[in-house]
Design an enzyme around this catalytic site. Structure first.
Site, PDB file in Angstrom:
ATOM      1  N   LYS A   1      -9.261 -24.417  15.534  1.00  0.00           N
ATOM      2  CA  LYS A   1      -8.689 -23.059  15.617  1.00  0.00           C
ATOM      3  C   LYS A   1      -7.718 -22.904  14.446  1.00  0.00           C
ATOM      4  O   LYS A   1      -6.813 -23.738  14.283  1.00  0.00           O
ATOM      5  CB  LYS A   1      -7.951 -22.931  16.950  1.00  0.00           C
TER       6      LYS A   1
ATOM      7  N   MET B   1      -2.354 -21.211  25.533  1.00  0.00           N
ATOM      8  CA  MET B   1      -1.098 -20.744  24.954  1.00  0.00           C
ATOM      9  C   MET B   1       0.054 -21.545  25.526  1.00  0.00           C
ATOM     10  O   MET B   1       0.226 -21.621  26.744  1.00  0.00           O
ATOM     11  CB  MET B   1      -0.916 -19.256  25.270  1.00  0.00           C
ATOM     12  N   SER B   2       0.816 -22.097  24.586  1.00  0.00           N
ATOM     13  CA  SER B   2       1.921 -22.959  24.968  1.00  0.00           C
ATOM     14  C   SER B   2       2.945 -22.210  25.830  1.00  0.00           C
ATOM     15  O   SER B   2       3.346 -21.092  25.505  1.00  0.00           O
ATOM     16  CB  SER B   2       2.568 -23.452  23.673  1.00  0.00           C
TER      17      SER B   2
ATOM     18  N   ASN C   1     -10.325 -13.648  16.821  1.00  0.00           N
ATOM     19  CA  ASN C   1      -9.153 -13.556  17.698  1.00  0.00           C
ATOM     20  C   ASN C   1      -8.036 -12.760  17.028  1.00  0.00           C
ATOM     21  O   ASN C   1      -7.770 -12.925  15.851  1.00  0.00           O
ATOM     22  CB  ASN C   1      -8.690 -15.000  18.026  1.00  0.00           C
ATOM     23  N   GLY C   2      -7.434 -11.919  17.836  1.00  0.00           N
ATOM     24  CA  GLY C   2      -6.253 -11.197  17.376  1.00  0.00           C
ATOM     25  C   GLY C   2      -6.212  -9.766  17.858  1.00  0.00           C
ATOM     26  O   GLY C   2      -7.090  -8.954  17.548  1.00  0.00           O
ATOM     27  N   ASP C   3      -5.217  -9.474  18.706  1.00  0.00           N
ATOM     28  CA  ASP C   3      -4.866  -8.104  19.098  1.00  0.00           C
ATOM     29  C   ASP C   3      -5.812  -7.433  20.086  1.00  0.00           C
ATOM     30  O   ASP C   3      -5.720  -6.212  20.275  1.00  0.00           O
ATOM     31  CB  ASP C   3      -4.733  -7.183  17.860  1.00  0.00           C
TER      32      ASP C   3
ATOM     33  N   CYS D   1      -0.849 -22.807  14.699  1.00  0.00           N
ATOM     34  CA  CYS D   1       0.488 -22.551  15.240  1.00  0.00           C
ATOM     35  C   CYS D   1       1.504 -22.293  14.110  1.00  0.00           C
ATOM     36  O   CYS D   1       1.588 -23.073  13.170  1.00  0.00           O
ATOM     37  CB  CYS D   1       0.945 -23.735  16.093  1.00  0.00           C
TER      38      CYS D   1
ATOM     39  N   GLY E   1      -5.728 -13.656  23.887  1.00  0.00           N
ATOM     40  CA  GLY E   1      -4.516 -14.424  24.149  1.00  0.00           C
ATOM     41  C   GLY E   1      -3.487 -13.623  24.917  1.00  0.00           C
ATOM     42  O   GLY E   1      -3.474 -13.584  26.147  1.00  0.00           O
ATOM     43  N   ARG E   2      -2.642 -12.908  24.163  1.00  0.00           N
ATOM     44  CA  ARG E   2      -1.490 -12.265  24.785  1.00  0.00           C
ATOM     45  C   ARG E   2      -1.857 -11.220  25.836  1.00  0.00           C
ATOM     46  O   ARG E   2      -1.078 -10.974  26.758  1.00  0.00           O
ATOM     47  CB  ARG E   2      -0.596 -11.644  23.687  1.00  0.00           C
TER      48      ARG E   2
HETATM   49  C1  LIG Z   1       3.456 -17.679  23.728  1.00  0.00           C
HETATM   50  C2  LIG Z   1       2.251 -18.046  22.903  1.00  0.00           C
HETATM   51  C3  LIG Z   1       1.831 -19.345  22.867  1.00  0.00           C
HETATM   52  C4  LIG Z   1       0.695 -19.706  22.125  1.00  0.00           C
HETATM   53  N1  LIG Z   1       0.272 -20.994  22.134  1.00  0.00           N
HETATM   54  C5  LIG Z   1      -0.881 -21.327  21.508  1.00  0.00           C
HETATM   55  C6  LIG Z   1      -1.417 -22.646  21.583  1.00  0.00           C
HETATM   56  O1  LIG Z   1      -0.831 -23.554  22.201  1.00  0.00           O
HETATM   57  N2  LIG Z   1      -2.587 -22.884  20.951  1.00  0.00           N
HETATM   58  C7  LIG Z   1      -3.269 -21.908  20.252  1.00  0.00           C
HETATM   59  O2  LIG Z   1      -4.347 -22.163  19.719  1.00  0.00           O
HETATM   60  N3  LIG Z   1      -2.768 -20.685  20.146  1.00  0.00           N
HETATM   61  C8  LIG Z   1      -1.603 -20.366  20.760  1.00  0.00           C
HETATM   62  N4  LIG Z   1      -1.137 -19.087  20.674  1.00  0.00           N
HETATM   63  C9  LIG Z   1      -1.876 -18.099  19.874  1.00  0.00           C
HETATM   64  C10 LIG Z   1      -2.904 -17.331  20.700  1.00  0.00           C
HETATM   65  O3  LIG Z   1      -3.852 -18.234  21.235  1.00  0.00           O
HETATM   66  C11 LIG Z   1      -3.660 -16.319  19.840  1.00  0.00           C
HETATM   67  O4  LIG Z   1      -4.315 -16.985  18.812  1.00  0.00           O
HETATM   68  C12 LIG Z   1      -2.741 -15.272  19.250  1.00  0.00           C
HETATM   69  O5  LIG Z   1      -1.769 -14.842  20.178  1.00  0.00           O
HETATM   70  C13 LIG Z   1      -3.537 -14.051  18.765  1.00  0.00           C
HETATM   71  O6  LIG Z   1      -4.367 -13.565  19.770  1.00  0.00           O
HETATM   72  P1  LIG Z   1      -3.947 -12.344  20.733  1.00  0.00           P
HETATM   73  O7  LIG Z   1      -3.595 -11.192  19.846  1.00  0.00           O
HETATM   74  O8  LIG Z   1      -5.153 -12.123  21.590  1.00  0.00           O
HETATM   75  O9  LIG Z   1      -2.744 -12.813  21.485  1.00  0.00           O
HETATM   76  C14 LIG Z   1      -0.003 -18.721  21.386  1.00  0.00           C
HETATM   77  C15 LIG Z   1       0.456 -17.391  21.423  1.00  0.00           C
HETATM   78  C16 LIG Z   1       1.568 -17.050  22.167  1.00  0.00           C
HETATM   79  C17 LIG Z   1       2.016 -15.609  22.166  1.00  0.00           C
END
Ligand SMILES: Cc1cc2nc3c(=O)[nH]c(=O)nc-3n(C[C@H](O)[C@H](O)[C@H](O)COP(=O)(O)O)c2cc1C
Length: 340
Positions: free
Chosen positions: A126, A1-2, A187-189, A87, A212-213
């Site tokens: 992805k 995550m960026s 992936n998601g939530d 993204c 992720g988050r």
């Molecule tokens: C701050 C932030 C930065 C992210 N940067 C990337 C990234 O660089 N590459 C990527 O594949 N996904 C990125 N994501 C997306 C997450 O990897 C993920 O796909 C998305 O948040 C949904 O999953 P989650 O609900 O588990 O967070 C980013 C998400 C957030 C919130």
């Protein structure tokens, strides 16, 4: 995550999980930058000792620059290269990268083809489920990925237009996983280790799930997943473990070259989230932390909270219980099918 999973954060997560991490994935890296920088000069390419296997994620618009960038990433130590097709950020979309690829599948196909030819390590992709609700094309994207030799396919179950609103559509993720010839990661939530397991139990066609988050809210979560996976009791971090984790993060950031103000900023980011999961309500403490201007008093405040007030106040850290990952109170959104 960026902006999140940089070297110190990845190392913290790995330490907290006792090394039980599958693949480390970098922040996404622009191929335009990739061709100009090396791990020594480019922060996002730096890794820590023993960080293996490593996946470097890249983004860009042009198939030929992506191929050159991917080769460069292998030269920089990537065991896997992943293309970001998910993204939603306007800066990335505007330059033709990220989920804008989902609006131009012929370009995505050509990109995969050229990248595949340029590298010998496995190629990952992805994506999101589509650009918007009226153009869901995840099955088509999957077919292209399979045809072009992608070896791991991760689906974030939202559209680009959704951003982070609503919920991920796990029925759609499952539909793709059920027909896929390659491993699919959903992936998601996912908010907790138990939710990760629930997804895998519910959708056996999946090869895994991506988190992720939740890591930003609870850096212990991957270790908790590993505990659950190994059939061990899931670690519930107490005040000492939370405090030690924050000190370790500060140390890793400082070692990585962050200034004291930079360290403070990162700790504030983490505590702004983690403190929401404290019960009883800790908003006074949260505000105090947000308004502290220097690192030293901030650390003293943390120490006092975790060593004195936590037990006296009967606090508990309960991530995944009350809030959704956008930091809002639970909604009445329904899980499952989100799109017609
Ligand atoms: C701050 C932030 C930065 C992210 N940067 C990337 C990234 O660089 N590459 C990527 O594949 N996904 C990125 N994501 C997306 C997450 O990897 C993920 O796909 C998305 O948040 C949904 O999953 P989650 O609900 O588990 O967070 C980013 C998400 C957030 C919130």
């Amino acid at each position: 995550m960026s902006g999140v999973t940089d070297r110190p954060f990845r190392q913290l997560i790995r330490d907290l999980a006792g090394g039980r991490i599958g693949i480390s994935v970098t922040e996404f890296i622009s191929v335009d930058a990739a061709q100009r920088f090396t791990p020594k000069s480019f922060r996002q390419l730096r890794t820590f000792a023993g960080e293996c296997p490593l996946c470097i994620q890249i983004f860009g618009a042009k198939p030929e620059s992506m191929a050159a960038g991917a080769a460069q990433m292998v030269g920089n130590g990537a065991d896997f290269v992943e293309i970001n097709g998910g993204c939603p950020v306007p800066k990335v979309i505007g330059r033709g990268g990220g989920s804008s690829l989902l609006k131009d599948l012929p370009r995505l196909k050509s990109m995969l083809q050229q990248v595949r030819k340029a590298i010998e390590v496995p190629l990952f992709l992805k994506v999101r489920v589509g650009w918007d609700e009226s153009s869901i094309n995840i099955l088509e994207t999957l077919r292209i990925a399979e045809g072009e030799g992608v070896e791991l396919f991760t689906i974030h179950g939202r559209t680009r237009v959704q951003g982070y609103k609503g919920l991920a559509d796990w029925d759609l993720i499952n539909q793709a996983a059920s027909v896929a010839k390659i491993p699919v990661i959903g992936n998601g939530d996912i908010r907790s280790a138990h939710e990760a397991k629930a997804r895998l139990d519910q959708y056996p066609a999946l090869s895994g799930v991506g988190i992720g988050r939740a890591l930003m809210h609870n850096p212990f979560v991957l270790g908790q997943v590993a505990d659950l996976w190994e059939g061990k009791p899931v670690l519930e971090p107490g005040p000492q473990q939370q405090y030690q984790m924050l000190l370790r993060y500060a140390e890793l950031l400082a070692e990585d070259g962050f200034s004291p103000q930079g360290v403070l900023g990162r700790l504030k980011q983490m505590m702004a989230r983690m403190s929401r999961y404290l019960e009883p309500d800790a908003s006074v403490f949260r505000l105090e932390l947000l308004h502290t201007q220097e690192l030293e008093p901030y650390l003293v405040r943390l120490q006092h909270f975790y060593q004195e007030e936590y037990e006296q106040g009967g606090y508990q850290f309960m991530p995944g219980r009350i809030l959704n990952l956008n930091g809002k109170h639970s909604t009445e959104m329904e899980e499952g099918r989100q799109f017609k």
